[in-house]
Motif scaffolding. Sequence first.
Motif, PDB file in Angstrom:
ATOM      1  N   VAL A   4       0.849  -1.195   0.000  1.00 56.43           N
ATOM      2  CA  VAL A   4       0.000   0.000   0.000  1.00 56.43           C
ATOM      3  C   VAL A   4       0.878   1.236   0.000  1.00 56.43           C
ATOM      4  CG1 VAL A   4      -1.805   1.276   1.221  1.00 56.43           C
ATOM      5  CG2 VAL A   4      -1.809  -1.224   1.251  1.00 56.43           C
ATOM      6  N   VAL A   5       0.617   2.153  -0.948  1.00 58.24           N
ATOM      7  CA  VAL A   5       1.334   3.425  -1.007  1.00 58.24           C
ATOM      8  C   VAL A   5       0.342   4.553  -0.755  1.00 58.24           C
ATOM      9  CG1 VAL A   5       3.115   2.622  -2.601  1.00 58.24           C
ATOM     10  CG2 VAL A   5       1.053   3.614  -3.522  1.00 58.24           C
ATOM     11  N   GLY A   6       0.829   5.622  -0.125  1.00 64.39           N
ATOM     12  CA  GLY A   6       0.034   6.830   0.032  1.00 64.39           C
ATOM     13  C   GLY A   6       0.093   7.609  -1.266  1.00 64.39           C
ATOM     14  N   GLY A  28      19.400  -8.782  -1.502  1.00 56.59           N
ATOM     15  CA  GLY A  28      19.439  -7.476  -2.155  1.00 56.59           C
ATOM     16  C   GLY A  28      19.198  -7.528  -3.653  1.00 56.59           C
ATOM     17  N   THR A  29      18.831  -8.689  -4.165  1.00 51.39           N
ATOM     18  CA  THR A  29      18.557  -8.855  -5.587  1.00 51.39           C
ATOM     19  C   THR A  29      17.107  -8.502  -5.883  1.00 51.39           C
ATOM     20  OG1 THR A  29      20.142 -10.652  -5.682  1.00 51.39           O
ATOM     21  CG2 THR A  29      18.584 -10.507  -7.494  1.00 51.39           C
ATOM     22  N   ASP A  55       8.753 -17.597   3.639  1.00 50.95           N
ATOM     23  CA  ASP A  55       9.393 -17.408   4.943  1.00 50.95           C
ATOM     24  C   ASP A  55      10.767 -16.751   4.837  1.00 50.95           C
ATOM     25  OD1 ASP A  55       9.237 -17.549   7.729  1.00 50.95           O
ATOM     26  OD2 ASP A  55      10.363 -19.420   7.790  1.00 50.95           O
ATOM     27  N   SER A  56      10.892 -15.787   3.938  1.00 53.00           N
ATOM     28  CA  SER A  56      12.147 -15.063   3.735  1.00 53.00           C
ATOM     29  C   SER A  56      11.912 -13.571   3.881  1.00 53.00           C
ATOM     30  CB  SER A  56      12.711 -15.338   2.334  1.00 53.00           C
ATOM     31  OG  SER A  56      13.041 -16.688   2.199  1.00 53.00           O
ATOM     32  N   ASP A  57      12.951 -12.853   4.266  1.00 53.77           N
ATOM     33  CA  ASP A  57      12.866 -11.404   4.379  1.00 53.77           C
ATOM     34  C   ASP A  57      12.915 -10.773   2.993  1.00 53.77           C
ATOM     35  OD1 ASP A  57      12.809 -11.433   7.184  1.00 53.77           O
ATOM     36  OD2 ASP A  57      14.991 -11.597   7.263  1.00 53.77           O
ATOM     37  N   HIS A  58      12.061  -9.777   2.788  1.00 52.58           N
ATOM     38  CA  HIS A  58      12.032  -9.008   1.547  1.00 52.58           C
ATOM     39  C   HIS A  58      11.949  -7.529   1.910  1.00 52.58           C
ATOM     40  CE1 HIS A  58      10.638 -12.941   0.128  1.00 52.58           C
ATOM     41  NE2 HIS A  58      11.155 -12.585  -1.042  1.00 52.58           N
ATOM     42  N   SER A  59      12.289  -6.672   0.963  1.00 52.46           N
ATOM     43  CA  SER A  59      12.103  -5.237   1.140  1.00 52.46           C
ATOM     44  C   SER A  59      11.496  -4.686  -0.148  1.00 52.46           C
ATOM     45  CB  SER A  59      13.428  -4.542   1.472  1.00 52.46           C
ATOM     46  OG  SER A  59      14.382  -4.752   0.453  1.00 52.46           O
ATOM     47  N   TRP A  60      10.812  -3.570  -0.026  1.00 49.99           N
ATOM     48  CA  TRP A  60      10.200  -2.980  -1.209  1.00 49.99           C
ATOM     49  C   TRP A  60      10.229  -1.465  -1.122  1.00 49.99           C
ATOM     50  CZ3 TRP A  60       5.421  -0.268  -1.761  1.00 49.99           C
ATOM     51  CH2 TRP A  60       4.722  -0.080  -0.582  1.00 49.99           C
ATOM     52  N   ARG A  61      10.103  -0.851  -2.282  1.00 46.43           N
ATOM     53  CA  ARG A  61      10.026   0.604  -2.372  1.00 46.43           C
ATOM     54  C   ARG A  61       9.162   0.955  -3.577  1.00 46.43           C
ATOM     55  NH1 ARG A  61      15.966   2.556  -4.559  1.00 46.43           N
ATOM     56  NH2 ARG A  61      15.944   1.375  -6.520  1.00 46.43           N
ATOM     57  N   SER A  74      10.798   5.829  -2.611  1.00 50.74           N
ATOM     58  CA  SER A  74      10.508   5.865  -1.180  1.00 50.74           C
ATOM     59  C   SER A  74      11.617   5.134  -0.430  1.00 50.74           C
ATOM     60  CB  SER A  74       9.177   5.157  -0.894  1.00 50.74           C
ATOM     61  OG  SER A  74       9.293   3.766  -1.177  1.00 50.74           O
ATOM     62  N   ALA A  75      11.615   5.245   0.873  1.00 52.14           N
ATOM     63  CA  ALA A  75      12.518   4.437   1.685  1.00 52.14           C
ATOM     64  C   ALA A  75      12.050   2.987   1.585  1.00 52.14           C
ATOM     65  CB  ALA A  75      12.463   4.909   3.139  1.00 52.14           C
ATOM     66  N   TYR A  76      12.982   2.057   1.797  1.00 46.51           N
ATOM     67  CA  TYR A  76      12.608   0.640   1.789  1.00 46.51           C
ATOM     68  C   TYR A  76      11.791   0.295   3.020  1.00 46.51           C
ATOM     69  CZ  TYR A  76      15.592  -0.756  -2.104  1.00 46.51           C
ATOM     70  OH  TYR A  76      16.149  -0.908  -3.351  1.00 46.51           O
ATOM     71  N   ALA A  77      10.814  -0.582   2.836  1.00 52.01           N
ATOM     72  CA  ALA A  77      10.054  -1.159   3.945  1.00 52.01           C
ATOM     73  C   ALA A  77      10.261  -2.667   3.875  1.00 52.01           C
ATOM     74  CB  ALA A  77       8.575  -0.824   3.811  1.00 52.01           C
ATOM     75  N   ALA A  78      10.259  -3.324   5.019  1.00 48.29           N
ATOM     76  CA  ALA A  78      10.544  -4.765   5.057  1.00 48.29           C
ATOM     77  C   ALA A  78       9.279  -5.566   5.352  1.00 48.29           C
ATOM     78  CB  ALA A  78      11.580  -5.044   6.134  1.00 48.29           C
ATOM     79  N   PHE A  79       9.258  -6.782   4.840  1.00 50.37           N
ATOM     80  CA  PHE A  79       8.191  -7.738   5.162  1.00 50.37           C
ATOM     81  C   PHE A  79       8.726  -9.153   5.022  1.00 50.37           C
ATOM     82  CE2 PHE A  79       7.850  -7.147   0.613  1.00 50.37           C
ATOM     83  CZ  PHE A  79       7.495  -8.394   0.120  1.00 50.37           C
ATOM     84  N   LYS A  80       8.001 -10.111   5.568  1.00 43.23           N
ATOM     85  CA  LYS A  80       8.401 -11.510   5.512  1.00 43.23           C
ATOM     86  C   LYS A  80       7.250 -12.327   4.981  1.00 43.23           C
ATOM     87  CE  LYS A  80      11.002 -14.772   8.111  1.00 43.23           C
ATOM     88  NZ  LYS A  80      11.877 -14.871   9.226  1.00 43.23           N
TER      89      LYS A  80
END
Length: 80
Positions: A4-6, A28-29, A55-61, A74-80
């Motif tokens: 979700v983005v603002g 980081g790929t 069940d792995s860490d991911h980040s998104w922007r 945007s800054a990266y946000a993390a989720f699993k």
Amino acid sequence: VVLVVGNVSGQYASFPITYRYEIRNEAGTTVVTGTQAAAAGATTSITVTGALAYDSDHSWRARAEYNGAFGPWSAYAAFK
């Protein structure tokens, strides 16, 4: 996965915005990229259709784009 983005808005006029998003794995790929047209209202939901490691860490922007121009990521946000 739903991201979700603002939504952004123009100072003097409204115009159709598209959001580009990028998801990275824990190494980081970049594993998923895509675009989504902005929805009406304060936020836009982006449904990720690419496969992600379980069940792995991911980040998104994300960033806003319009007619070949784009804003900053945007800054990266993390989720699993």
